[in-house]
Design a protein around this motif. Structure first.
Motif, PDB file in Angstrom:
ATOM      1  N   THR A  10       1.238  -1.228  -0.004  1.00  0.00           N
ATOM      2  CA  THR A  10       0.014  -0.188  -0.365  1.00  0.00           C
ATOM      3  C   THR A  10       1.055   1.329  -0.304  1.00  0.00           C
ATOM      4  OG1 THR A  10      -1.694  -1.254   1.294  1.00  0.00           O
ATOM      5  CG2 THR A  10      -1.744   0.736   1.846  1.00  0.00           C
ATOM      6  N   LEU A  11       0.894   1.743  -1.128  1.00  0.00           N
ATOM      7  CA  LEU A  11       1.522   3.644  -0.910  1.00  0.00           C
ATOM      8  C   LEU A  11       0.521   5.056  -0.177  1.00  0.00           C
ATOM      9  CD1 LEU A  11       4.197   4.702  -2.190  1.00  0.00           C
ATOM     10  CD2 LEU A  11       2.284   5.227  -4.122  1.00  0.00           C
ATOM     11  N   PHE A  12       1.209   4.813   0.687  1.00  0.00           N
ATOM     12  CA  PHE A  12       0.929   6.141   1.482  1.00  0.00           C
ATOM     13  C   PHE A  12       1.555   7.561   0.850  1.00  0.00           C
ATOM     14  CE2 PHE A  12       0.382   2.344   4.402  1.00  0.00           C
ATOM     15  CZ  PHE A  12      -1.126   3.212   5.188  1.00  0.00           C
ATOM     16  N   ARG A  31       7.388  17.667   9.968  1.00  0.00           N
ATOM     17  CA  ARG A  31       6.162  17.962  10.058  1.00  0.00           C
ATOM     18  C   ARG A  31       6.186  16.988   9.031  1.00  0.00           C
ATOM     19  NH1 ARG A  31       5.878  23.219   9.928  1.00  0.00           N
ATOM     20  NH2 ARG A  31       4.980  23.556   7.348  1.00  0.00           N
ATOM     21  N   VAL A  32       4.329  16.535   9.164  1.00  0.00           N
ATOM     22  CA  VAL A  32       3.908  15.694   7.746  1.00  0.00           C
ATOM     23  C   VAL A  32       2.338  15.826   7.818  1.00  0.00           C
ATOM     24  CG1 VAL A  32       4.865  13.344   8.097  1.00  0.00           C
ATOM     25  CG2 VAL A  32       3.198  13.727   9.807  1.00  0.00           C
ATOM     26  N   GLY A  33       1.532  15.709   6.495  1.00  0.00           N
ATOM     27  CA  GLY A  33       0.723  16.633   5.941  1.00  0.00           C
ATOM     28  C   GLY A  33      -0.035  15.153   6.042  1.00  0.00           C
ATOM     29  N   THR A  34      -1.474  15.610   5.842  1.00  0.00           N
ATOM     30  CA  THR A  34      -2.695  14.500   5.872  1.00  0.00           C
ATOM     31  C   THR A  34      -2.261  13.364   4.303  1.00  0.00           C
ATOM     32  OG1 THR A  34      -3.831  16.575   5.923  1.00  0.00           O
ATOM     33  CG2 THR A  34      -4.702  14.105   5.499  1.00  0.00           C
ATOM     34  N   ARG A  35      -2.554  12.411   5.750  1.00  0.00           N
ATOM     35  CA  ARG A  35      -1.883  11.442   4.158  1.00  0.00           C
ATOM     36  C   ARG A  35      -3.651  11.188   3.498  1.00  0.00           C
ATOM     37  NH1 ARG A  35      -0.186   9.832   9.060  1.00  0.00           N
ATOM     38  NH2 ARG A  35      -1.418   8.521  10.450  1.00  0.00           N
ATOM     39  N   SER A  36      -2.566  10.133   2.235  1.00  0.00           N
ATOM     40  CA  SER A  36      -3.788   9.412   1.955  1.00  0.00           C
ATOM     41  C   SER A  36      -3.140   7.772   1.193  1.00  0.00           C
ATOM     42  CB  SER A  36      -4.282   9.675   0.050  1.00  0.00           C
ATOM     43  OG  SER A  36      -2.971  10.188  -0.614  1.00  0.00           O
ATOM     44  N   ALA A  37      -3.729   6.651   0.940  1.00  0.00           N
ATOM     45  CA  ALA A  37      -3.276   5.486   1.093  1.00  0.00           C
ATOM     46  C   ALA A  37      -3.994   4.886  -0.281  1.00  0.00           C
ATOM     47  CB  ALA A  37      -3.294   4.143   2.415  1.00  0.00           C
ATOM     48  N   HIS A  38      -3.226   4.476  -0.957  1.00  0.00           N
ATOM     49  CA  HIS A  38      -3.354   3.645  -2.719  1.00  0.00           C
ATOM     50  C   HIS A  38      -2.743   1.871  -2.580  1.00  0.00           C
ATOM     51  CE1 HIS A  38      -4.854   8.025  -3.442  1.00  0.00           C
ATOM     52  NE2 HIS A  38      -3.045   8.271  -2.162  1.00  0.00           N
ATOM     53  N   PRO A  39      -3.909   0.699  -2.653  1.00  0.00           N
ATOM     54  CA  PRO A  39      -2.839  -0.063  -2.445  1.00  0.00           C
ATOM     55  C   PRO A  39      -2.385  -0.403  -3.885  1.00  0.00           C
ATOM     56  CG  PRO A  39      -5.531  -0.226  -2.260  1.00  0.00           C
ATOM     57  CD  PRO A  39      -4.965   1.029  -2.350  1.00  0.00           C
ATOM     58  N   LEU A  40      -1.483  -1.371  -4.308  1.00  0.00           N
ATOM     59  CA  LEU A  40      -0.802  -1.128  -5.182  1.00  0.00           C
ATOM     60  C   LEU A  40      -0.707  -2.285  -6.626  1.00  0.00           C
ATOM     61  CD1 LEU A  40       3.237  -0.011  -4.541  1.00  0.00           C
ATOM     62  CD2 LEU A  40       0.547   1.239  -5.342  1.00  0.00           C
TER      63      LEU A  40
END
Length: 407
Positions: free
Chosen positions: A189-191, A264-273
């Motif tokens: 999964t890609l974050f 600092r990190v921002g909002t993450r989204s996740a994408h199955p590969l």
């Protein structure tokens, strides 16, 4: 009810590649129409916070299509590329200046590129836009393919001389034409997020491979980076549940200290590969482009760049037609398009899939082979030049607009 109008070209999908194709067909003299499910205010799928590394060839084409000037933020140039693999010796360092170029490409937000394409599509002369509209059915035909769409509860049937599927990985049109697609789940999964580190971006892009997947930092304007982190699927839930501080520490551990401490990190989204590769690109009066043709592992940032070259090559094949035989769906046109795409597509697919599998393989023998390969790429000039050319989007038969030729 039949729509009395027969379009020359009907494009299914208003995402990045479908919209780029519409722009490339502007001024062609064709009757072009586009079907898109989303509302104009929301943007088509893909207009999100992902960071896109655009190859130099893609920047050339988007500039020629008058899309780049419409970006809210100009592309952040990639001047240097550093590639390594956790646990392996050797690395690859490429500097665009060493190859006579100012940059390899640039990084943009998918959302901002989508908005720029939307603005340009709005100016395409004579474009028929069916939006929002849902594709209900696709009926292949060697005469006039038909597409049933639903708008405001009413059904309309559209006909066309050439049907172009830019409708994504799960393409309804591809299935209707019985074009098989092979799939491979990479178990990752890609974050994706933005982050700020001690060292401000200076044009360097880093990609570090590991058994779990790739980790990358891409330069962005505004003093922050685009951050990409591949995680084994069984660990994705745990990583998704992390707070910002915990994720910053996790990314630091995976990536290292090349940019200093991550602050600092921002909002993450996740994408199955999951890779989805169509077995062929064409059928009678039908062609696949973009993710409908191939959805790649994001390693090496090849996906959108390859899809854009699909669109440009098709537009070029149509423009080269003899006006006296200007049926856009003629078999000879589609055969030419598929032939022109073959080398670029095959080489890019092999590069993307091969790199993803090889870098995730934990076998000791692969450790040795990878290390020797990285060392060779980093020291043998000819190998580095080939890698640089691929990074800039120059594989196979390159469309004229991608080479920087004017329209």
């Amino acid at each position: 009810m039949k729509d009395a109008r027969v379009h020359d070209i009907l494009v299914l999908g208003g995402g990045l590649v479908g919209s780029a194709l519409v722009c490339a067909l502007d001024g062609s003299g064709r009757d072009v129409a586009q079907v898109e499910a989303s509302q104009p205010a929301t943007g088509a799928p893909g207009f999100d916070e992902r960071k896109l590394a655009l190859a130099q060839a893609s920047l050339n084409a988007l500039s020629a299509l008058d899309v780049l000037p419409r970006l809210a933020t100009p592309p952040a140039p990639i001047r240097r590329i550093h590639v390594s693999r956790a646990g392996d010796f050797g690395s690859v360092r490429l500097d665009a200046a060493a190859f006579g170029h100012e940059h390899f490409g640039g990084v943009v937000l998918a959302r901002e590129l989508g908005a720029a394409l939307e603005a340009r599509v709005a100016q395409v002369s004579g474009l028929g836009r069916y939006r929002p509209a849902k594709v209900v059915a696709v009926r292949p035909s060697a005469d006039l393919p038909e597409v049933d769409i639903e708008r405001d509860g009413a059904l309309t049937t559209l006909r066309c001389r050439l049907l172009v599927a830019a409708d994504g990985s799960r393409s309804l049109a591809r299935a209707a034409h019985r074009i098989d697609a092979r799939e491979h789940d990479y178990g990752q999964t890609l974050f994706v997020c933005s982050l700020v580190a001690d060292r401000a971006p200076d044009g360097s892009a880093w990609e570090r491979f590991s058994e779990q997947g790739p980790v990358a930092l891409l330069p962005m304007h505004g003093g922050h980076y685009g951050a990409i982190c591949g995680v084994a699927s069984q660990d994705a839930g745990r990583v998704r549940a992390m707070g910002d501080d915990a994720y910053a520490d996790y990314f630091q551990q995976r990536f290292g200290w090349r940019a200093g401490r991550i602050r600092r990190v921002g909002t993450r989204s996740a994408h199955p590969l999951v890779a989805v590769i169509a077995e062929r690109l064409t059928a009678p009066r039908f062609v696949l482009v973009g993710n409908a043709a191939q959805t790649l592992h994001p390693i090496g940032a090849q996906g959108f760049n390859l899809g854009l070259r699909d669109a440009l090559t098709l537009a070029e094949a149509l423009a080269a037609q003899d006006p006296a035989r200007a049926d856009p769906g003629r078999a000879e046109v589609l055969q030419q398009h598929e032939a022109h795409r073959r080398e670029d597509r095959q080489r890019t697919l092999a590069f993307s899939d091969g790199l993803a599998r090889a870098t995730a393989n934990p076998a000791p023998a692969m450790h040795v082979l990878r290390s020797l390969g990285l060392a060779a790429l980093g020291s043998v000039p000819g190998l580095g030049a080939a890698l640089a050319a691929g990074a800039m989007g120059y594989r196979g038969q390159v469309p004229a607009l991608a080479r920087g030729a004017g329209r």
